[in-house]
Scaffold this active site. Structure first.
Site, PDB file in Angstrom:
ATOM      1  N   SER A  90       0.856  -1.190   0.000  1.00  0.00           N
ATOM      2  CA  SER A  90       0.000   0.000   0.000  1.00  0.00           C
ATOM      3  C   SER A  90       0.887   1.233   0.000  1.00  0.00           C
ATOM      4  CB  SER A  90      -0.922   0.024   1.222  1.00  0.00           C
ATOM      5  OG  SER A  90      -1.501   1.307   1.388  1.00  0.00           O
ATOM      6  N   SER A  92      -0.066   4.582   0.569  1.00  0.00           N
ATOM      7  CA  SER A  92      -0.313   5.476   1.704  1.00  0.00           C
ATOM      8  C   SER A  92       0.168   4.852   3.008  1.00  0.00           C
ATOM      9  CB  SER A  92      -1.807   5.829   1.795  1.00  0.00           C
ATOM     10  OG  SER A  92      -2.602   4.687   2.051  1.00  0.00           O
ATOM     11  N   GLY A 257      -1.319   5.355  -3.654  1.00  0.00           N
ATOM     12  CA  GLY A 257      -0.030   5.118  -4.283  1.00  0.00           C
ATOM     13  C   GLY A 257       0.004   3.905  -5.186  1.00  0.00           C
ATOM     14  N   THR A 258      -0.686   2.814  -4.806  1.00  0.00           N
ATOM     15  CA  THR A 258      -0.712   1.638  -5.680  1.00  0.00           C
ATOM     16  C   THR A 258      -1.521   1.915  -6.946  1.00  0.00           C
ATOM     17  OG1 THR A 258      -2.517   0.787  -4.289  1.00  0.00           O
ATOM     18  CG2 THR A 258      -0.305  -0.097  -3.891  1.00  0.00           C
TER      19      THR A 258
END
Length: 342
Positions: A90, A92, A257-258
């Site tokens: 992940s 974040s 972010g992903t």
């Protein structure tokens, strides 16, 4: 106060998305790898329920468990617990974990930059933190290899008809839809509709398209729906709005972010981005993540990219979650008003 269990947590958020970090009170779960440990957490459910369910948690909360790394290069490792999934990676949460490690003094900070190697369930990530006056001001994360899976697929969604979608992996799995084509301008007022529709699209994509990670046979589903905004040219590269619907029905407060990594992989596969190019995405609350394609890569022979994402994180508090032995809801509870119909 009496308690049969006490879990020590440092709370944080990355560009708006909550990512609390467990720093004590929980022993490392069994498993020879961080991935195996994360599968144990996912199947056992005890810790997930305690920290994610109400009254201690909620649909808005992610929680990360710090564990000793297995890889000799890593200084720390962590297991990510999201409302419905226990994912490989992940963005974040990696920023929250890095911020907590540095700002709380768990890892020594070096100014103006600190370099870390962290171990996520999905693999190693390398972190560069810009630091000043004892604060990690911006976190740069070299994410796991990311790739486009299916391009220009058709998806039938009840009430919407036929949609053109892509699927991709950026540390987690996505179905990607054109936000503008669905009538969304990606502003705060649309959050409820995006959350509800995104879950519907994700469920349809899992039923009709599915997902296979060529290197991780355990990851066989699509987690999220990315509503991708139109691209524009900015000062430092491409820019776009982004909203990610997370099961069971919420919108990521950060740009995810992903999802940024997955979209860069799709744009690279289409020839719209190349090594060195940048993409900055903006969330519904106006926060941003910046992304860059560091290099081309391969995942089990499948073309991929090595992406970097960056954003800011902040500590918001320190908590001790306790369990009174007389509490009739030791594992907490969920209701469909916020957790969605089950």
């Amino acid at each position: 106060m009496r308690s049969s269990k006490t879990i020590h947590v440092i709370s944080a958020h990355a560009e708006g998305e909550v990512g609390d970090v467990i720093v004590g009170g929980v022993l490392p779960p069994p498993g020879d790898t961080i991935w195996e440990q994360s599968r144990w957490i996912a199947q056992d459910q005890t810790l997930r329920n305690f920290v994610l369910n109400e009254p201690r948690g909620g649909v808005f909360r992610h929680v990360n468990l710090l564990v000793p790394p297995k890889h000799p290069e890593a200084q720390a490792a962590w297991i990510i617990m999201e409302p419905e999934d226990t994912p490989p990676m992940s963005g974040s949460n990696s920023i929250c974990v890095s911020t907590v490690l540095l700002d709380a003094g768990l890892v020594e900070m070096t100014e103006p930059e600190t370099h870390l190697v962290l171990e996520a369930p999905g693999g190693l990530v390398r972190v560069r933190a810009e630091c000043r006056d004892g604060k990690a001001e911006r976190i740069f994360v070299q994410n796991v290899p990311s790739f486009a899976s299916r391009l220009d697929e058709t998806l039938e969604v009840e009430g919407l008809g036929t949609l053109a979608v892509d699927t991709a992996y950026g540390g987690d799995s996505f179905v990607i839809v054109d936000a503008a084509a669905l009538g969304f301008s990606l502003n705060e007022s649309e959050a409820h509709d995006i959350a509800k529709l995104g879950v519907k699209i994700t469920n349809a994509a899992n039923a009709q398209l599915g997902f296979e990670h060529p290197d991780n046979p355990d990851w066989r589903h699509i987690s999220f729906c990315l509503f991708a905004g139109p691209l524009s040219q900015g000062v430092q590269g491409l820019e776009a709005g982004a909203a990610v619907a997370i099961q069971p029905g919420k919108v990521d407060r950060s740009p995810t972010g992903t999802a940024l990594s997955a979209r860069m992989a799709v744009l690279h596969a289409r020839g719209r981005m190349k090594t060195g190019d940048r993409l900055t995405t903006r969330s519904l609350i106006g926060s941003t993540f910046s992304g860059k394609i560091l290099s081309e890569a391969s995942v089990a022979g499948h073309p991929a990219i090595n992406p970097e994402i960056s954003g800011r994180g902040w500590i918001t508090g320190i908590h001790q979650h306790m369990l009174d032995p007389s509490d009739p809801w030791p594992g907490g509870y969920r209701l469909s008003d916020t957790w969605g119909a089950r």
